[in-house]
Design a protein around this motif. Structure first.
Motif, PDB file in Angstrom:
ATOM      1  N   TYR A 142     117.083 136.136  66.236  1.00  0.00           N
ATOM      2  CA  TYR A 142     115.917 137.020  66.127  1.00  0.00           C
ATOM      3  C   TYR A 142     115.870 137.939  67.336  1.00  0.00           C
ATOM      4  O   TYR A 142     115.988 137.481  68.474  1.00  0.00           O
ATOM      5  CB  TYR A 142     114.617 136.214  66.055  1.00  0.00           C
ATOM      6  CG  TYR A 142     113.379 137.078  66.088  1.00  0.00           C
ATOM      7  CD1 TYR A 142     112.923 137.720  64.949  1.00  0.00           C
ATOM      8  CD2 TYR A 142     112.688 137.267  67.284  1.00  0.00           C
ATOM      9  CE1 TYR A 142     111.802 138.525  64.984  1.00  0.00           C
ATOM     10  CE2 TYR A 142     111.562 138.066  67.321  1.00  0.00           C
ATOM     11  CZ  TYR A 142     111.123 138.690  66.179  1.00  0.00           C
ATOM     12  OH  TYR A 142     110.011 139.496  66.219  1.00  0.00           O
ATOM     13  N   VAL A 143     115.709 139.224  67.081  1.00  0.00           N
ATOM     14  CA  VAL A 143     115.588 140.227  68.143  1.00  0.00           C
ATOM     15  C   VAL A 143     114.493 141.200  67.749  1.00  0.00           C
ATOM     16  O   VAL A 143     114.427 141.634  66.596  1.00  0.00           O
ATOM     17  CB  VAL A 143     116.917 141.002  68.332  1.00  0.00           C
ATOM     18  CG1 VAL A 143     116.756 142.101  69.362  1.00  0.00           C
ATOM     19  CG2 VAL A 143     118.041 140.067  68.715  1.00  0.00           C
ATOM     20  N   ASN A 144     113.628 141.540  68.685  1.00  0.00           N
ATOM     21  CA  ASN A 144     112.619 142.575  68.485  1.00  0.00           C
ATOM     22  C   ASN A 144     112.738 143.527  69.678  1.00  0.00           C
ATOM     23  O   ASN A 144     112.482 143.149  70.811  1.00  0.00           O
ATOM     24  CB  ASN A 144     111.232 141.953  68.402  1.00  0.00           C
ATOM     25  CG  ASN A 144     110.109 142.955  68.212  1.00  0.00           C
ATOM     26  OD1 ASN A 144     108.993 142.719  68.632  1.00  0.00           O
ATOM     27  ND2 ASN A 144     110.382 144.071  67.571  1.00  0.00           N
ATOM     28  N   MET A 145     113.175 144.771  69.386  1.00  0.00           N
ATOM     29  CA  MET A 145     113.440 145.721  70.462  1.00  0.00           C
ATOM     30  C   MET A 145     113.409 147.142  69.905  1.00  0.00           C
ATOM     31  O   MET A 145     113.430 147.329  68.684  1.00  0.00           O
ATOM     32  CB  MET A 145     114.808 145.451  71.077  1.00  0.00           C
ATOM     33  CG  MET A 145     115.963 145.604  70.088  1.00  0.00           C
ATOM     34  SD  MET A 145     117.570 145.266  70.823  1.00  0.00           S
ATOM     35  CE  MET A 145     118.327 146.881  70.700  1.00  0.00           C
ATOM     36  N   PRO A 146     113.384 148.135  70.767  1.00  0.00           N
ATOM     37  CA  PRO A 146     113.501 149.510  70.272  1.00  0.00           C
ATOM     38  C   PRO A 146     114.888 149.731  69.666  1.00  0.00           C
ATOM     39  O   PRO A 146     115.896 149.322  70.242  1.00  0.00           O
ATOM     40  CB  PRO A 146     113.322 150.366  71.527  1.00  0.00           C
ATOM     41  CG  PRO A 146     112.663 149.469  72.525  1.00  0.00           C
ATOM     42  CD  PRO A 146     113.122 148.081  72.204  1.00  0.00           C
ATOM     43  N   HIS A 147     114.913 150.340  68.491  1.00  0.00           N
ATOM     44  CA  HIS A 147     116.197 150.650  67.851  1.00  0.00           C
ATOM     45  C   HIS A 147     116.922 151.684  68.703  1.00  0.00           C
ATOM     46  O   HIS A 147     116.353 152.724  69.037  1.00  0.00           O
ATOM     47  CB  HIS A 147     115.968 151.179  66.434  1.00  0.00           C
ATOM     48  CG  HIS A 147     117.206 151.277  65.625  1.00  0.00           C
ATOM     49  ND1 HIS A 147     118.133 152.284  65.809  1.00  0.00           N
ATOM     50  CD2 HIS A 147     117.684 150.481  64.639  1.00  0.00           C
ATOM     51  CE1 HIS A 147     119.120 152.120  64.955  1.00  0.00           C
ATOM     52  NE2 HIS A 147     118.879 151.029  64.233  1.00  0.00           N
ATOM     53  N   PRO A 148     118.182 151.433  69.083  1.00  0.00           N
ATOM     54  CA  PRO A 148     118.886 152.343  69.996  1.00  0.00           C
ATOM     55  C   PRO A 148     119.034 153.772  69.484  1.00  0.00           C
ATOM     56  O   PRO A 148     119.044 154.710  70.276  1.00  0.00           O
ATOM     57  CB  PRO A 148     120.264 151.693  70.158  1.00  0.00           C
ATOM     58  CG  PRO A 148     120.086 150.278  69.770  1.00  0.00           C
ATOM     59  CD  PRO A 148     118.979 150.257  68.759  1.00  0.00           C
ATOM     60  N   MET A 149     119.137 153.958  68.167  1.00  0.00           N
ATOM     61  CA  MET A 149     119.343 155.300  67.626  1.00  0.00           C
ATOM     62  C   MET A 149     118.048 155.922  67.099  1.00  0.00           C
ATOM     63  O   MET A 149     117.812 157.107  67.273  1.00  0.00           O
ATOM     64  CB  MET A 149     120.391 155.265  66.519  1.00  0.00           C
ATOM     65  CG  MET A 149     121.764 154.848  67.045  1.00  0.00           C
ATOM     66  SD  MET A 149     122.980 154.683  65.751  1.00  0.00           S
ATOM     67  CE  MET A 149     123.244 156.399  65.339  1.00  0.00           C
TER      68      MET A 149
END
Length: 192
Positions: A142-149
């Motif tokens: 599980y990861v919750n982060m800003p999408h790089p693109m």
């Protein structure tokens, strides 16, 4: 009296400023280009067959502060990809997925169970071929982060569950072709 009103107002403002901000539930839309439910099963005990579905839609609602959430997924069963076009048609037949009558499968969560800040399992109802059964998906990533693109908040997750296909009226050739089917969902969802 005027000093008392000012003091009361100052206390009210400072209390409000010191209170933790309440987060609201946030909705994420499933990214169908990066979300693939896969399923695997034993083929006569000779090998493990792995297939996937190419079209998935849905949403994830997450309240990070309350540590609650929900998941609502729809899988287009006609998008099954076994790696062999003739077999795609075979597995969509009445004895297996019966996509003519049941073109979609759904998963609707009833509870998301958190460990710390991350979900560790998701309880819900899985519907295949019009049969609904309770299942628990184990979250393995599980990861919750800003999408790089896209520069938007995003969720990435992998979850897995084992079901018995005979319980969903899809049991032809069982037990020679394995009754146990492992479903793994690799999901990405973008905050809308």
């Amino acid at each position: 009296m005027h000093k008392f009103a000012k003091l009361f107002a100052a206390i009210a403002v400072s209390t409000a400023a010191a209170a933790p901000a309440l987060a609201a539930p946030e909705t994420y839309t499933v990214d169908g280009t990066h979300t693939f439910p896969r399923f695997s099963y034993s083929h006569f005990g000779m090998s493990t067959q792995l297939s996937r579905f190419d079209k998935t839609t849905g949403s994830v609602v997450l309240d990070k502060a309350a540590k609650t959430g929900s998941v609502d997924i729809v899988i287009d069963m006609t998008s099954v990809d076994t790696g062999f076009s003739d077999f795609n048609g075979h597995i969509q037949g009445e004895d297996f997925l019966d996509t003519a009558k049941y073109p979609t499968a759904t998963f609707k969560s009833t509870k998301v169970n958190f460990k710390g800040d991350k979900p560790e399992s998701i309880d819900g109802n899985l519907t295949i071929k019009g049969v609904t059964k309770p299942v628990t998906l184990k979250v393995t990533n599980y990861v919750n982060m800003p999408h790089p693109m896209l520069k938007k908040d995003a969720i990435g997750a992998d979850a897995t569950v084992v079901i018995k296909r005979t319980e969903f009226n899809a049991g032809k050739f069982a037990p020679h072709v394995g009754d146990d089917v492992t479903i793994t969902v690799s999901l990405e969802a973008i905050k809308g």
